[in-house]
Write a protein that holds these residues in place. Structure first.
Motif, PDB file in Angstrom:
ATOM      1  N   ASP A 112      53.052  76.761  61.604  1.00 44.91           N
ATOM      2  CA  ASP A 112      52.624  75.502  61.010  1.00 44.91           C
ATOM      3  C   ASP A 112      53.603  74.964  59.960  1.00 44.91           C
ATOM      4  O   ASP A 112      53.218  74.175  59.106  1.00 44.91           O
ATOM      5  CB  ASP A 112      51.231  75.656  60.388  1.00 44.91           C
ATOM      6  CG  ASP A 112      51.204  76.700  59.271  1.00 44.91           C
ATOM      7  OD1 ASP A 112      52.276  77.244  58.936  1.00 44.91           O
ATOM      8  OD2 ASP A 112      50.110  76.974  58.752  1.00 44.91           O
ATOM      9  N   ASN A 113      54.855  75.409  60.027  1.00 44.22           N
ATOM     10  CA  ASN A 113      55.825  74.921  59.044  1.00 44.22           C
ATOM     11  C   ASN A 113      57.208  74.881  59.669  1.00 44.22           C
ATOM     12  O   ASN A 113      57.521  75.654  60.582  1.00 44.22           O
ATOM     13  CB  ASN A 113      55.820  75.802  57.791  1.00 44.22           C
ATOM     14  CG  ASN A 113      56.263  77.218  58.092  1.00 44.22           C
ATOM     15  OD1 ASN A 113      57.443  77.546  58.038  1.00 44.22           O
ATOM     16  ND2 ASN A 113      55.297  78.082  58.437  1.00 44.22           N
ATOM     17  N   GLY A 152      52.451  72.302  68.025  1.00 45.79           N
ATOM     18  CA  GLY A 152      51.947  71.876  66.722  1.00 45.79           C
ATOM     19  C   GLY A 152      50.821  70.873  66.893  1.00 45.79           C
ATOM     20  O   GLY A 152      50.616  70.328  67.980  1.00 45.79           O
ATOM     21  N   ASP A 175      47.908  67.987  64.621  1.00 46.76           N
ATOM     22  CA  ASP A 175      47.269  67.484  63.415  1.00 46.76           C
ATOM     23  C   ASP A 175      45.761  67.502  63.669  1.00 46.76           C
ATOM     24  O   ASP A 175      45.279  68.312  64.469  1.00 46.76           O
ATOM     25  CB  ASP A 175      47.794  66.104  63.013  1.00 46.76           C
ATOM     26  CG  ASP A 175      47.500  65.024  64.047  1.00 46.76           C
ATOM     27  OD1 ASP A 175      46.737  65.285  65.014  1.00 46.76           O
ATOM     28  OD2 ASP A 175      48.027  63.908  63.884  1.00 46.76           O
ATOM     29  N   ALA A 183      52.232  65.920  59.553  1.00 47.51           N
ATOM     30  CA  ALA A 183      51.740  66.811  60.606  1.00 47.51           C
ATOM     31  C   ALA A 183      51.822  66.081  61.944  1.00 47.51           C
ATOM     32  O   ALA A 183      51.736  64.870  61.984  1.00 47.51           O
ATOM     33  CB  ALA A 183      50.301  67.212  60.298  1.00 47.51           C
ATOM     34  N   PRO A 184      51.999  66.790  63.083  1.00 47.24           N
ATOM     35  CA  PRO A 184      51.887  68.233  63.204  1.00 47.24           C
ATOM     36  C   PRO A 184      53.180  68.986  62.946  1.00 47.24           C
ATOM     37  O   PRO A 184      53.237  70.193  63.092  1.00 47.24           O
ATOM     38  CB  PRO A 184      51.491  68.404  64.686  1.00 47.24           C
ATOM     39  CG  PRO A 184      52.211  67.286  65.355  1.00 47.24           C
ATOM     40  CD  PRO A 184      52.149  66.140  64.387  1.00 47.24           C
ATOM     41  N   CYS A 234      53.095  71.457  58.045  1.00 48.40           N
ATOM     42  CA  CYS A 234      51.858  71.510  57.272  1.00 48.40           C
ATOM     43  C   CYS A 234      52.113  71.525  55.767  1.00 48.40           C
ATOM     44  O   CYS A 234      51.183  71.626  54.976  1.00 48.40           O
ATOM     45  CB  CYS A 234      51.034  72.732  57.680  1.00 48.40           C
ATOM     46  SG  CYS A 234      50.207  72.507  59.270  1.00 48.40           S
ATOM     47  N   GLN A 284      42.925  71.034  60.247  1.00 45.44           N
ATOM     48  CA  GLN A 284      43.069  71.184  61.689  1.00 45.44           C
ATOM     49  C   GLN A 284      41.705  71.418  62.334  1.00 45.44           C
ATOM     50  O   GLN A 284      40.769  71.860  61.690  1.00 45.44           O
ATOM     51  CB  GLN A 284      43.980  72.366  61.998  1.00 45.44           C
ATOM     52  CG  GLN A 284      45.382  72.257  61.441  1.00 45.44           C
ATOM     53  CD  GLN A 284      46.192  73.498  61.768  1.00 45.44           C
ATOM     54  OE1 GLN A 284      46.182  73.991  62.892  1.00 45.44           O
ATOM     55  NE2 GLN A 284      46.901  74.007  60.786  1.00 45.44           N
ATOM     56  N   ASN A 340      43.946  72.230  68.187  1.00 45.17           N
ATOM     57  CA  ASN A 340      44.640  73.473  68.545  1.00 45.17           C
ATOM     58  C   ASN A 340      44.689  73.642  70.059  1.00 45.17           C
ATOM     59  O   ASN A 340      45.714  74.039  70.627  1.00 45.17           O
ATOM     60  CB  ASN A 340      43.941  74.680  67.927  1.00 45.17           C
ATOM     61  CG  ASN A 340      44.109  74.778  66.426  1.00 45.17           C
ATOM     62  OD1 ASN A 340      43.283  75.372  65.741  1.00 45.17           O
ATOM     63  ND2 ASN A 340      45.161  74.203  65.882  1.00 45.17           N
TER      64      ASN A 340
END
Length: 228
Positions: free
Chosen positions: A102-103, A125, A127, A155-156, A159, A170, A175
């Motif tokens: 998430d980064n 990824g 949002d 995002a996505p 984060c 989220q 997901n």
């Protein structure tokens, strides 16, 4: 770079996206899960193991799926801190990567691993209501060269963005969409033997109930086109 069908997939990040992704991938491929984080009760709305377990995500997901497949599932219960992860014995045989982090710092490490090992990757990824996935093809296509993946990108893609605070958490649906986009790209990989037919970006948006691929970002890479 040689295009070939995967035999063992490393899934980096064992959170909400991987909860949907692992049951699919582990039916066809040996897998190794990599994550140093733990399941916590407040994440249970999008990470179902958190309802019952409070332990390392990679270990728990691996143990839950082992009885449901004949393929091998391993785990590396550590954070991705650099390309040295490839020296872990469980990494042996990996020829494809799914990045479910998430980064962007971790995503850039994944790209570095791809370049060093000549292994392709799919990075997923999401949002709140949308999921997407990007292909990393070492020597041919790096999404960081074609999109803005800065540290404060919305995002996505990151984060760490101020606009992706707890006010817009989220969701399990997002997901799921991100995982589906990753499978969409992998499906294109499995059915072709020419780079020109590979999908490099897949997006699903629950608000418009649509799936689409992006063409404009690959104009600088004439060897690759996008089909969907």
């Amino acid at each position: 770079f040689t295009m070939k069908q995967p035999t063992k997939i490393a899934i980096i990040g064992a959170g909400g996206i991987t909860c949907h992704l692992l049951p699919i991938l582990s039916l066809d491929y040996d897998t190794v899960l990599i994550d140093g984080d733990k399941f916590e009760p407040h994440n249970s709305t999008r990470q179902f193991p958190a309802l019952r377990f409070n332990g390392n995500k990679a270990k728990i997901l691996a143990s839950m799926q082992m009885s449901r497949t004949s393929k091998e599932i391993q785990d590396i219960p550590h954070y991705l801190e650099g390309p040295s992860i490839v020296n872990n014995p469980c990494w042996q045989g990996v020829d494809f990567i799914f990045g479910c982090v998430d980064n962007n710092q971790s995503r850039k490490i994944i790209v570095d691993i791809c370049d060093r090992t000549d292994i392709p990757a799919i990075m997923c990824g999401n949002d709140t209501e949308m999921g997407d996935a990007h292909l990393v093809l070492p020597g041919y296509y790096d999404p960081f060269e074609h999109r803005d993946f800065g540290p404060m990108t919305k995002a996505p893609f990151s984060c760490t963005s101020d606009e992706n605070a707890e006010s817009a958490p989220q969701t399990s649906a997002a997901n799921f969409l991100a995982a589906a986009c990753g499978i969409h790209i992998l499906a294109s990989w499995r059915r072709v033997n020419n780079y020109k037919n590979i999908i490099v970006h897949s997006m699903m948006d629950s608000r418009s109930q649509s799936q689409r691929t992006r063409l404009r970002d690959v104009e600088k890479v004439p060897a690759i086109a996008v089909t969907g």
